[in-house]
Design a protein around this motif. Structure first.
Motif, mmCIF file in Angstrom:
data_model
loop_
_atom_site.group_PDB
_atom_site.id
_atom_site.type_symbol
_atom_site.label_atom_id
_atom_site.label_comp_id
_atom_site.label_asym_id
_atom_site.label_seq_id
_atom_site.Cartn_x
_atom_site.Cartn_y
_atom_site.Cartn_z
ATOM 1 N N HIS A 172 0.845 -1.206 0.000
ATOM 2 C CA HIS A 172 0.000 0.000 0.000
ATOM 3 C C HIS A 172 0.876 1.250 0.000
ATOM 4 C CE1 HIS A 172 -3.542 -2.477 0.782
ATOM 5 N NE2 HIS A 172 -2.748 -3.181 1.571
ATOM 6 N N PRO A 173 1.632 1.449 -1.060
ATOM 7 C CA PRO A 173 2.621 2.543 -1.063
ATOM 8 C C PRO A 173 2.002 3.936 -0.997
ATOM 9 C CG PRO A 173 2.454 1.521 -3.248
ATOM 10 C CD PRO A 173 1.630 0.687 -2.315
ATOM 11 N N GLU A 174 0.714 4.049 -1.364
ATOM 12 C CA GLU A 174 0.076 5.373 -1.362
ATOM 13 C C GLU A 174 -0.400 5.777 0.045
ATOM 14 O OE1 GLU A 174 -3.141 2.361 -1.767
ATOM 15 O OE2 GLU A 174 -1.071 2.489 -2.421
ATOM 16 N N HIS A 175 -0.410 4.818 0.995
ATOM 17 C CA HIS A 175 -0.917 5.117 2.349
ATOM 18 C C HIS A 175 0.158 5.761 3.228
ATOM 19 C CE1 HIS A 175 -4.126 2.486 1.120
ATOM 20 N NE2 HIS A 175 -4.753 2.639 2.270
ATOM 21 N N ILE A 176 -0.259 6.740 4.018
ATOM 22 C CA ILE A 176 0.628 7.275 5.064
ATOM 23 C C ILE A 176 0.424 6.362 6.277
ATOM 24 C CG2 ILE A 176 -1.107 8.953 5.946
ATOM 25 C CD1 ILE A 176 1.296 10.863 6.419
ATOM 26 N N SER A 177 1.509 6.011 6.983
ATOM 27 C CA SER A 177 1.304 5.101 8.117
ATOM 28 C C SER A 177 1.360 5.869 9.431
ATOM 29 C CB SER A 177 2.324 3.962 8.099
ATOM 30 O OG SER A 177 3.516 4.379 8.663
ATOM 31 N N ILE A 178 0.260 5.761 10.153
ATOM 32 C CA ILE A 178 0.203 6.326 11.514
ATOM 33 C C ILE A 178 0.240 5.115 12.430
ATOM 34 C CG2 ILE A 178 -1.115 7.725 13.136
ATOM 35 C CD1 ILE A 178 -2.286 9.244 10.828
ATOM 36 N N THR A 179 1.292 5.021 13.218
ATOM 37 C CA THR A 179 1.501 3.812 14.018
ATOM 38 C C THR A 179 1.433 4.147 15.503
ATOM 39 O OG1 THR A 179 2.970 3.073 12.261
ATOM 40 C CG2 THR A 179 2.978 1.779 14.280
ATOM 41 N N TYR A 180 0.615 3.368 16.203
ATOM 42 C CA TYR A 180 0.461 3.512 17.657
ATOM 43 C C TYR A 180 1.811 3.210 18.310
ATOM 44 C CZ TYR A 180 -2.176 2.796 22.087
ATOM 45 O OH TYR A 180 -2.686 2.871 23.353
ATOM 46 N N ILE A 181 2.147 3.957 19.323
ATOM 47 C CA ILE A 181 3.464 3.854 19.966
ATOM 48 C C ILE A 181 3.733 2.440 20.540
ATOM 49 C CG2 ILE A 181 2.698 4.666 22.250
ATOM 50 C CD1 ILE A 181 5.327 6.496 22.137
ATOM 51 N N ASN A 182 2.654 1.654 20.744
ATOM 52 C CA ASN A 182 2.796 0.277 21.257
ATOM 53 C C ASN A 182 3.297 -0.635 20.134
ATOM 54 O OD1 ASN A 182 0.993 1.751 22.957
ATOM 55 N ND2 ASN A 182 0.303 -0.151 23.881
ATOM 56 N N ARG A 195 -5.557 11.695 1.417
ATOM 57 C CA ARG A 195 -4.417 10.790 1.634
ATOM 58 C C ARG A 195 -4.900 9.555 2.406
ATOM 59 N NH1 ARG A 195 1.441 11.187 2.581
ATOM 60 N NH2 ARG A 195 1.991 9.080 1.912
ATOM 61 N N PRO A 196 -4.812 8.351 1.826
ATOM 62 C CA PRO A 196 -5.251 7.173 2.587
ATOM 63 C C PRO A 196 -4.326 6.896 3.784
ATOM 64 C CG PRO A 196 -4.339 6.517 0.455
ATOM 65 C CD PRO A 196 -4.310 8.019 0.495
ATOM 66 N N ILE A 197 -4.928 6.380 4.848
ATOM 67 C CA ILE A 197 -4.167 6.139 6.094
ATOM 68 C C ILE A 197 -4.111 4.641 6.400
ATOM 69 C CG2 ILE A 197 -4.069 6.562 8.593
ATOM 70 C CD1 ILE A 197 -5.584 9.198 8.114
ATOM 71 N N PHE A 198 -2.924 4.187 6.756
ATOM 72 C CA PHE A 198 -2.739 2.814 7.265
ATOM 73 C C PHE A 198 -2.466 2.953 8.758
ATOM 74 C CE2 PHE A 198 0.845 -0.511 7.766
ATOM 75 C CZ PHE A 198 -0.021 -1.441 8.322
ATOM 76 N N PHE A 199 -3.345 2.371 9.584
ATOM 77 C CA PHE A 199 -3.190 2.492 11.035
ATOM 78 C C PHE A 199 -2.839 1.131 11.640
ATOM 79 C CE2 PHE A 199 -4.489 2.642 15.458
ATOM 80 C CZ PHE A 199 -4.019 3.877 15.863
ATOM 81 N N ALA A 200 -1.762 1.080 12.403
ATOM 82 C CA ALA A 200 -1.319 -0.169 13.049
ATOM 83 C C ALA A 200 -0.884 0.153 14.482
ATOM 84 C CB ALA A 200 -0.140 -0.749 12.258
ATOM 85 N N ARG A 222 -12.800 9.080 9.172
ATOM 86 C CA ARG A 222 -11.813 8.659 8.178
ATOM 87 C C ARG A 222 -11.777 7.144 8.074
ATOM 88 N NH1 ARG A 222 -7.814 12.723 6.657
ATOM 89 N NH2 ARG A 222 -6.849 11.107 5.395
ATOM 90 N N GLN A 223 -11.940 6.622 6.852
ATOM 91 C CA GLN A 223 -11.756 5.191 6.639
ATOM 92 C C GLN A 223 -10.256 4.935 6.730
ATOM 93 O OE1 GLN A 223 -13.801 2.560 6.136
ATOM 94 N NE2 GLN A 223 -15.405 4.010 6.721
ATOM 95 N N MET A 224 -9.858 3.890 7.435
ATOM 96 C CA MET A 224 -8.419 3.613 7.506
ATOM 97 C C MET A 224 -8.188 2.131 7.258
ATOM 98 S SD MET A 224 -7.037 5.977 10.643
ATOM 99 C CE MET A 224 -7.865 5.210 12.003
ATOM 100 N N LEU A 225 -7.051 1.831 6.651
ATOM 101 C CA LEU A 225 -6.627 0.442 6.526
ATOM 102 C C LEU A 225 -6.063 0.061 7.895
ATOM 103 C CD1 LEU A 225 -5.833 -2.028 4.707
ATOM 104 C CD2 LEU A 225 -3.683 -0.802 4.239
ATOM 105 N N LEU A 226 -6.599 -1.029 8.516
ATOM 106 C CA LEU A 226 -6.208 -1.357 9.894
ATOM 107 C C LEU A 226 -5.380 -2.640 9.963
ATOM 108 C CD1 LEU A 226 -9.580 -0.729 11.820
ATOM 109 C CD2 LEU A 226 -7.705 0.884 11.411
ATOM 110 N N TRP A 227 -4.338 -2.601 10.768
ATOM 111 C CA TRP A 227 -3.601 -3.824 11.128
ATOM 112 C C TRP A 227 -4.482 -4.597 12.099
ATOM 113 C CZ3 TRP A 227 1.113 -5.608 9.480
ATOM 114 C CH2 TRP A 227 1.622 -6.711 10.174
ATOM 115 N N ASN A 228 -4.448 -5.944 12.027
ATOM 116 C CA ASN A 228 -5.352 -6.734 12.852
ATOM 117 C C ASN A 228 -4.725 -7.134 14.195
ATOM 118 O OD1 ASN A 228 -7.594 -8.154 13.597
ATOM 119 N ND2 ASN A 228 -7.100 -9.961 12.369
ATOM 120 N N GLY A 229 -4.419 -6.164 15.030
ATOM 121 C CA GLY A 229 -3.823 -6.473 16.342
ATOM 122 C C GLY A 229 -4.735 -6.017 17.463
ATOM 123 N N SER A 230 -4.480 -6.525 18.675
ATOM 124 C CA SER A 230 -5.271 -6.084 19.832
ATOM 125 C C SER A 230 -4.468 -6.260 21.116
ATOM 126 C CB SER A 230 -6.576 -6.881 19.917
ATOM 127 O OG SER A 230 -6.277 -8.240 20.096
#
Ligand code: 13P
Ligand code: SF4
Length: 308
Positions: free
Chosen positions: A104-114, A143-148, A163-171
């Motif tokens: 997903h090269p067009e996505h900006i990645s916003i990553t939780y500090i965890n 700008r599409p967002i990838f959130f993990a 905002r719709q975001m592409l989500l990593w499947n963690g918990s």
């Protein structure tokens, strides 16, 4: 040694080493009580960046101590137990994260500090639960967002910001343990208690919560609210400071699904007063990071600090 002796020795070593003890709210009460500063992930990062001490003793989990090392690379960062990980960080390995970014090269990645330093190094911007919404709102709408890596926090933020975001499947193992059925029964028993929750909780808990926020925000809320009774849907370590901030109020931990203490974070609770003392006397275990990873990880953390 007794707890009183550990407390005395820790205070002596702190002076001798010019050390500062930073603790997260999920630490055991006796550890919070010897800390110089207690806070949420954002507060602790800011403190780690600003301290003039030579040594940072980090009573929290590894990703927090790594963040301190990234922000203060010249300092010795000690951690009482190196096995104090985090299910969110462990569920997001660097290789798989980088592969997702390549897909997903067009996505900006916003990553939780965890997350690990390795994952931070491959991210565009880091966030915590207290600044994630503010950061997302600064990203251009096209700008599409990838959130993990936390899907629960990601889903909550999507709802909040639209905002719709592409989500990593963690918990988080702790925040997905709360039982909705038991919570409803508890609310019937305590009709005046207000439910407040950390955004790592699952949707059925969050939709029922009257207030949602980071550990610091939850603490501030109970101190300022006119309500006198609260059900707390997060790790119960925070209740120690809540009782200090509002001794006249009632704090009821939200019940986990199983009949166990599984709402206690198994990683945070690895730290003990004895291990805290031992890491200071041995000047180990300490955080060591590959300098290249450390430098690349610093940029998205600094970006977060500028944007929050
Ligand atoms: P806070 O930043 O809200 O303290 O959250 C840290 C954490 O690990 C929550 O599970
Ligand atoms: Fe990680 Fe959950 Fe423990 Fe926080 S409470 S450190 S998110 S496992």
């Amino acid at each position: 040694m007794t707890d009183t002796e550990y407390v005395r020795e820790i205070a002596r070593l702190k002076k001798e080493m010019n050390a500062v003890i930073l603790a997260h709210y999920y630490q055991e009460p006796e550890i919070q009580d010897v800390a110089d500063f207690i806070g949420d992930s954002l507060d602790l990062s800011r403190r780690a960046a600003a301290t003039e001490a030579d040594v940072i003793v980090f009573a929290g989990v590894l990703f927090m101590a790594e963040t301190a090392k990234i922000l203060s690379p010249q300092k010795l960062v000690l951690i009482p137990d190196v096995n104090a990980g985090c299910s969110l960080a462990e569920g997001c390995p660097g290789d798989a994260f980088r592969a997702m970014r390549r897909e997903h090269p067009e996505h900006i990645s916003i990553t939780y500090i965890n997350c690990s330093a390795d994952v931070k190094a491959a991210s565009d911007i880091i966030c915590t639960s207290s600044n994630a919404e503010k950061i997302i709102r600064q990203i251009p709408a096209d700008r599409p967002i990838f959130f993990a890596p936390d899907r629960n926090l990601g889903r909550y933020l999507s709802k909040k910001t639209g905002r719709q975001m592409l989500l990593w499947n963690g918990s988080c193992v702790v925040h997905e343990t709360f039982s909705t059925t038991k919570l409803l029964a508890l609310q019937l028993e305590h009709p005046d208690a207000e439910l407040i929750a950390h955004p790592e909780c699952e949707d059925p808990i969050l939709t029922r919560a009257a207030f949602i926020g980071s550990t610091s925000a939850l603490l501030k809320h109970v101190a300022q609210s006119s309500r006198t009774s609260f059900i707390i849907a997060t790790e119960p370590g925070i209740i120690h400071q809540m009782k200090k901030a509002a001794p006249e109020k009632e704090f009821i931990p939200a019940p986990p699904e199983a009949n166990c203490a599984c709402n206690n974070c198994p990683y945070m609770k690895l730290n003990t007063l004895e291990k805290l003392y031992r890491c200071m006397i041995n000047r180990a275990p300490y955080v060591e990071l590959d300098p290249d990873v450390r430098e690349r990880a610093r940029l998205p953390i600094e970006k977060m600090l500028q944007m929050s």
